[in-house]
Write a protein that holds these residues in place. Sequence first.
Motif, PDB file in Angstrom:
ATOM      1  N   GLY A  35     -12.017  -8.210  16.712  1.00  0.00           N
ATOM      2  CA  GLY A  35     -10.742  -7.630  16.271  1.00  0.00           C
ATOM      3  C   GLY A  35     -10.371  -6.426  17.114  1.00  0.00           C
ATOM      4  O   GLY A  35     -11.215  -5.560  17.359  1.00  0.00           O
ATOM      5  N   LEU A  36      -9.121  -6.362  17.533  1.00  0.00           N
ATOM      6  CA  LEU A  36      -8.713  -5.333  18.488  1.00  0.00           C
ATOM      7  C   LEU A  36      -7.325  -4.796  18.169  1.00  0.00           C
ATOM      8  O   LEU A  36      -6.497  -5.486  17.581  1.00  0.00           O
ATOM      9  N   THR A  37      -7.107  -3.553  18.592  1.00  0.00           N
ATOM     10  CA  THR A  37      -5.744  -3.042  18.742  1.00  0.00           C
ATOM     11  C   THR A  37      -5.569  -2.802  20.239  1.00  0.00           C
ATOM     12  O   THR A  37      -6.525  -2.916  21.017  1.00  0.00           O
ATOM     13  N   ALA A  48      -4.895  -2.958  11.233  1.00  0.00           N
ATOM     14  CA  ALA A  48      -6.101  -2.926  12.074  1.00  0.00           C
ATOM     15  C   ALA A  48      -7.371  -2.903  11.237  1.00  0.00           C
ATOM     16  O   ALA A  48      -8.445  -3.280  11.703  1.00  0.00           O
ATOM     17  N   GLY A  49      -7.256  -2.429   9.980  1.00  0.00           N
ATOM     18  CA  GLY A  49      -8.412  -2.410   9.088  1.00  0.00           C
ATOM     19  C   GLY A  49      -8.425  -3.654   8.231  1.00  0.00           C
ATOM     20  O   GLY A  49      -9.067  -4.648   8.560  1.00  0.00           O
ATOM     21  N   GLY A  50      -7.640  -3.638   7.150  1.00  0.00           N
ATOM     22  CA  GLY A  50      -7.678  -4.716   6.165  1.00  0.00           C
ATOM     23  C   GLY A  50      -7.453  -6.106   6.733  1.00  0.00           C
ATOM     24  O   GLY A  50      -8.351  -6.955   6.716  1.00  0.00           O
ATOM     25  N   LEU A 104       0.846  -1.199   0.000  1.00  0.00           N
ATOM     26  CA  LEU A 104       0.000   0.000   0.000  1.00  0.00           C
ATOM     27  C   LEU A 104       0.880   1.247   0.000  1.00  0.00           C
ATOM     28  O   LEU A 104       0.626   2.195  -0.746  1.00  0.00           O
ATOM     29  N   LYS A 156      -9.752  -7.200  10.070  1.00  0.00           N
ATOM     30  CA  LYS A 156     -11.187  -7.433   9.851  1.00  0.00           C
ATOM     31  C   LYS A 156     -11.429  -8.592   8.901  1.00  0.00           C
ATOM     32  O   LYS A 156     -12.446  -9.289   9.014  1.00  0.00           O
ATOM     33  N   VAL A 201     -11.124 -11.588  11.115  1.00  0.00           N
ATOM     34  CA  VAL A 201     -12.303 -11.694  11.977  1.00  0.00           C
ATOM     35  C   VAL A 201     -13.485 -12.277  11.200  1.00  0.00           C
ATOM     36  O   VAL A 201     -14.175 -13.189  11.677  1.00  0.00           O
ATOM     37  N   ALA A 202     -13.721 -11.768   9.984  1.00  0.00           N
ATOM     38  CA  ALA A 202     -14.853 -12.263   9.188  1.00  0.00           C
ATOM     39  C   ALA A 202     -14.666 -13.745   8.856  1.00  0.00           C
ATOM     40  O   ALA A 202     -15.624 -14.529   8.904  1.00  0.00           O
ATOM     41  N   LYS A 203     -13.419 -14.143   8.530  1.00  0.00           N
ATOM     42  CA  LYS A 203     -13.156 -15.556   8.217  1.00  0.00           C
ATOM     43  C   LYS A 203     -13.394 -16.434   9.447  1.00  0.00           C
ATOM     44  O   LYS A 203     -13.969 -17.527   9.357  1.00  0.00           O
ATOM     45  N   VAL A 244      -1.807   1.330  10.364  1.00  0.00           N
ATOM     46  CA  VAL A 244      -3.094   1.238  11.069  1.00  0.00           C
ATOM     47  C   VAL A 244      -4.186   0.796  10.105  1.00  0.00           C
ATOM     48  O   VAL A 244      -4.979  -0.106  10.403  1.00  0.00           O
ATOM     49  N   MET A 245      -4.211   1.416   8.915  1.00  0.00           N
ATOM     50  CA  MET A 245      -5.245   1.039   7.941  1.00  0.00           C
ATOM     51  C   MET A 245      -5.112  -0.414   7.528  1.00  0.00           C
ATOM     52  O   MET A 245      -6.101  -1.142   7.473  1.00  0.00           O
TER      53      MET A 245
END
Lengths: 258, 258
Positions: free
Chosen positions: B98-100, B78-80, B48, B83, B86-88, B74-75
């Motif tokens: 999902g946490l930081t 903690a984002g891509g 990225l 999450k 978590v969804a999987k 962070v993006m």
Amino acid sequence: MKPKLTIVKIGGNVIDNPELLDSVLADFAKLENAKILVHGGGKLATRLGEKLGIEAKFHKGRRITDQAMLEIAVMSYAGGTNKSIVAKLQALGVNAIGLTGADGNLILSEKRAVKTVDFGFVGDVRKVDSEALRNLIQCGFVPVFAAITHDGKGKLLNTNADTIASEIAIACSDFFDTELLYCFEKPGVLANSEDGDSVISLLDAELYQRLKAENKVHSGMLPKLDNCFRALENGVSVVKVGSEKLLSDQNSGTKIQP
Amino acid sequence: MKPKLTIVKIGGNVIDNPELLDSVLADFAKLENAKILVHGGGKLATRLGEKLGIEAKFHKGRRITDQAMLEIAVMSYAGGTNKSIVAKLQALGVNAIGLTGADGNLILSEKRAVKTVDFGFVGDVRKVDSEALRNLIQCGFVPVFAAITHDGKGKLLNTNADTIASEIAIACSDFFDTELLYCFEKPGVLANSEDGDSVISLLDAELYQRLKAENKVHSGMLPKLDNCFRALENGVSVVKVGSEKLLSDQNSGTKIQP
């Protein structure tokens, strides 16, 4: 008596203005009862998409979320914006916990069915787990939601933040006396969309129907107001629409009534 | 007797390989006791950054995190990545959250002091809130940590995922019988770093000191192994280093002993 819970939704006009965001978070921190923050995305996703050469696609003003745009939305909403808000709230003494609907299976959605237009990876909310939310609140956490949900089958879905806020408020009415505050770029529902001083202080279903029939409600307001009335019809005690002043001034904005 | 808690750390070699990630998450889902997943970043942040024209900076192999790189970390972490995991896991029936470290103030860090080199927004862990983590686990959530923490003053900090895993394991030893599994790209600690078949099945402090004195430990392994011994000295019951097979095969990898 059920304990009070305030659900505050903030939109792009707050997210994209760092000073305004700081002041809104400071006001949010001062709310003494249980609370939940829901935030939209702001321009970060669009800007990130532009820098990456991914074009935002719209159909009649509504965003189409393809796979590339979904990934950008998840990174910027659930990563960048959400975690930045959480860190700011923590510094204000609020024990914020940043969440999407996938986390703890809190908000389960379904990919919007394709009728004439395929809006892509957009979720319509099916179920909010109010018991899990209550558990988090009872543990002392203040949930902060990014507008991303999941379908329970491994797919994240971009979801309307206004709808997330109203669905959370409705579900949490099982356990809480819920108040829903929609903060947006106008001081309230306006009798004349050109005149910021024409705030309607009390809007009930009858007046809403009349204004709609007279084409006096700005089209962009219709989904938001439909969410408001849906919330009131489903157990939410208080619903208000207005600027961020809703957080500090009881008399600010438009109070929606059944 | 304290209940068992397994902390699994997965690295970039798993994150960057979708099929391997799916298989690791399936094995993680099968662990029956309480569990926590900690993940590193993988190549998403670097890619990225490259696409956005932001150059990754290193000093002697260690990343320097300037403001632009922090936002990307962070993006993407903690984002891509977070999450998506978590969804999987939710699709596998694991109630992942999902946490930081900023979320719920779970991991408080301090920006690394500038000595000769300024590593930028990098955090050294100061405190893990094991009670809050226990509460989340007791509510039925399975924490999934991205390697981001905060300083409590509003600043997010990039933090070493191996250290996060060991600090969580140490703190949670107050309430749990903790097991720490480090999954990485090798099958274990190797007697000969060129020979994948030379896994040392049991590594104690004495052998470690001897191998170090003989310069037989790969330099990249030193911080990881220091984390392992620190964990064992501070209440963690079991520490293992190896490939993702650690999750399914009791006899896989290297067991570290005091």
